[in-house]
Scaffold this motif. Structure first.
Motif, PDB file in Angstrom:
ATOM      1  N   MET A 100      40.909  30.086  48.144  1.00  0.00           N
ATOM      2  CA  MET A 100      40.016  30.453  49.233  1.00  0.00           C
ATOM      3  C   MET A 100      38.640  30.827  48.691  1.00  0.00           C
ATOM      4  O   MET A 100      37.609  30.479  49.277  1.00  0.00           O
ATOM      5  CB  MET A 100      40.615  31.612  50.027  1.00  0.00           C
ATOM      6  N   LYS A 101      38.607  31.524  47.579  1.00  0.00           N
ATOM      7  CA  LYS A 101      37.320  31.887  46.981  1.00  0.00           C
ATOM      8  C   LYS A 101      36.597  30.651  46.468  1.00  0.00           C
ATOM      9  O   LYS A 101      35.360  30.561  46.560  1.00  0.00           O
ATOM     10  CB  LYS A 101      37.534  32.879  45.843  1.00  0.00           C
ATOM     11  N   ALA A 102      37.343  29.691  45.906  1.00  0.00           N
ATOM     12  CA  ALA A 102      36.723  28.463  45.406  1.00  0.00           C
ATOM     13  C   ALA A 102      36.125  27.633  46.537  1.00  0.00           C
ATOM     14  O   ALA A 102      35.117  26.943  46.338  1.00  0.00           O
ATOM     15  CB  ALA A 102      37.747  27.641  44.628  1.00  0.00           C
ATOM     16  N   LYS A 103      36.699  27.707  47.729  1.00  0.00           N
ATOM     17  CA  LYS A 103      36.172  26.981  48.881  1.00  0.00           C
ATOM     18  C   LYS A 103      34.982  27.674  49.524  1.00  0.00           C
ATOM     19  O   LYS A 103      34.377  27.123  50.447  1.00  0.00           O
ATOM     20  CB  LYS A 103      37.285  26.796  49.919  1.00  0.00           C
ATOM     21  N   GLY A 104      34.668  28.864  49.067  1.00  0.00           N
ATOM     22  CA  GLY A 104      33.525  29.587  49.616  1.00  0.00           C
ATOM     23  C   GLY A 104      33.847  30.435  50.825  1.00  0.00           C
ATOM     24  O   GLY A 104      32.938  30.783  51.599  1.00  0.00           O
TER      25      GLY A 104
END
Length: 415
Positions: A100-104
């Motif tokens: 989720m963090k990698a997707k922004g």
């Protein structure tokens, strides 16, 4: 709230770690507050006190918290004794959160997802819910709070003084706009900045410093004007002995000459000089010396790690009658020595205070002293200088009464 202007300092506070950093805008480079990195120049024209979130190295204003953080007002009767704290109550795994963090995905949305996928959140007590939400928001949604530089803000974060100690000293020293004060301190210039802020542009503040260069960090961060900075004077503590001698040429500079002579000698093989900087020269501070020699100051503040008694003894004559003295030290024996000295010289309202402090958490149903705190803050001596004799109004020189001739009487018998 004031507006952020160009060529002005601002303080950034990381809500996750509590770390603070003061920078001047425009900076033209990124500001790094672990683990955040962002470009701050877009804040010019905004207001102080606002909260921002870092998105792709840019600051985005946060209007409100996406997750409710309402503090509980009373106990609900529930307990957490049947909740298993083994990680099985959270459906999301660490890999899902990293994706989720990698997707922004924003931090607030991550916290909302954690709440929805927690099987034990609704079973927790109201106190546990508030504590759990606060912990997750600080972890997954670290924000940056922009604050205006102030003495109170610096005293709570990056200084040797606690707020209560600094307030006590400034209150006892009684500085007003246009007054003249002498400040002796080490490590930083927070005390000098606080007194200079009260004295204003029309006042005069002389800082007695110990290191090779004076401390001017907080004075720059508070954005004093050029006229205000010109009212600050600096004088090294190593030349205070000249005040007692009264003659600049009679002062022994043998130690300084020996340093210069030793600097010209060849160094042993395998060793190098610890400091190649030139020694401090008295000629650079001759104007400040004349000011200390010819002017009577309204206030004297001494706060140093070394023994303040020799400094107090040298600067006592520079304090005018009815002037205020404040000495801050960590040791009782030292402050008692200073108290005996000023009492013998003549003073009133002499007091020695042990500034004890205790932090207490004040929350509904959870008011208790903090587990870790610094209770002792040292001893504070304060008094008002007195001087014997009769004085004319506005004069510091005592009036010397002229000796009257004795009246002679004629003892001759009357004829």
């Amino acid at each position: 709230m004031s507006i952020i202007k160009s060529n002005q300092h601002v303080v950034f506070l990381n809500s996750k770690t509590g770390e603070q950093k003061c920078v001047r805008l425009p900076r033209h480079t990124d500001v790094f507050i672990k683990p955040l990195s962002f470009q701050p120049d877009s804040l010019i024209g905004e207001r102080f006190g606002q909260t921002y979130q870092v998105v792709k190295r840019q600051l985005v204003k946060v209007d409100g918290s996406p997750v409710s953080l309402n503090e509980p007002r009373e106990h609900c009767g529930k307990t957490n004794e049947f909740i298993k704290d083994d990680g099985s109550t959270q459906i999301l795994s660490q890999n899902d959160i990293e994706e989720m963090k990698a997707k922004g995905v924003a931090g607030g949305e991550i916290v909302k997802t954690l709440v929805e996928n927690s099987t034990s959140f609704n079973v927790k007590t109201e106190f546990s819910k508030a504590k759990w939400l606060k912990k997750k928001i600080s972890k997954h949604q670290p924000n940056v709070i922009v604050r205006k530089p102030s003495i109170r803000l610096f005293s709570t974060s990056s200084s040797k003084f606690r707020s209560d100690i600094l307030a006590k000293m400034i209150n006892n020293v009684n500085v007003w706009p246009g007054s003249k004060a002498i400040v002796v301190e080490t490590k930083d210039d927070l005390l000098t900045s606080a007194i200079a802020q009260r004295a204003g542009e029309t006042g005069t503040v002389v800082q007695i410093f110990e290191q090779r260069l004076p401390h001017i960090m907080y004075c720059k961060w508070l954005d004093f004007s050029e006229k205000h900075l010109s009212s600050l004077k600096y004088y090294p503590v190593k030349f205070l002995g000249k005040l007692k001698l009264g003659n600049q040429e009679d002062f022994d500079d043998g130690g300084e000459n020996r340093e210069e002579e030793s600097g010209d000698q060849a160094q042993p093989l395998g060793k190098r000089k610890r400091d190649n900087k030139p020694p401090i020269k008295f000629e650079e501070f001759s104007k400040t010396f004349e000011l200390l020699s010819t002017t009577k100051f309204d206030s004297l503040v001494v706060s140093a790690f070394y023994d303040p008694f020799p400094v107090l003894e040298l600067l006592w004559d520079s304090l005018r009658p009815s002037g205020n003295l404040v000495v801050h030290t960590e040791y009782l024996s030292v402050v008692l020595q200073c108290a005996n000295f000023v009492n013998a010289q003549g003073c009133s309202e002499l007091s020695v205070v042990d500034q004890w402090f205790r932090e207490i958490q004040v929350l509904s149903g959870r008011t208790h002293p903090d587990m870790r705190m610094q209770t002792g803050g040292g001893f504070i001596l304060s008094c008002t200088k007195l001087c014997g004799g009769m004085y004319e109004h506005g004069s510091d020189v005592p009036v010397v009464e002229e000796a009257q001739e004795p009246v002679t009487t004629n003892h001759n018998s009357m004829e």
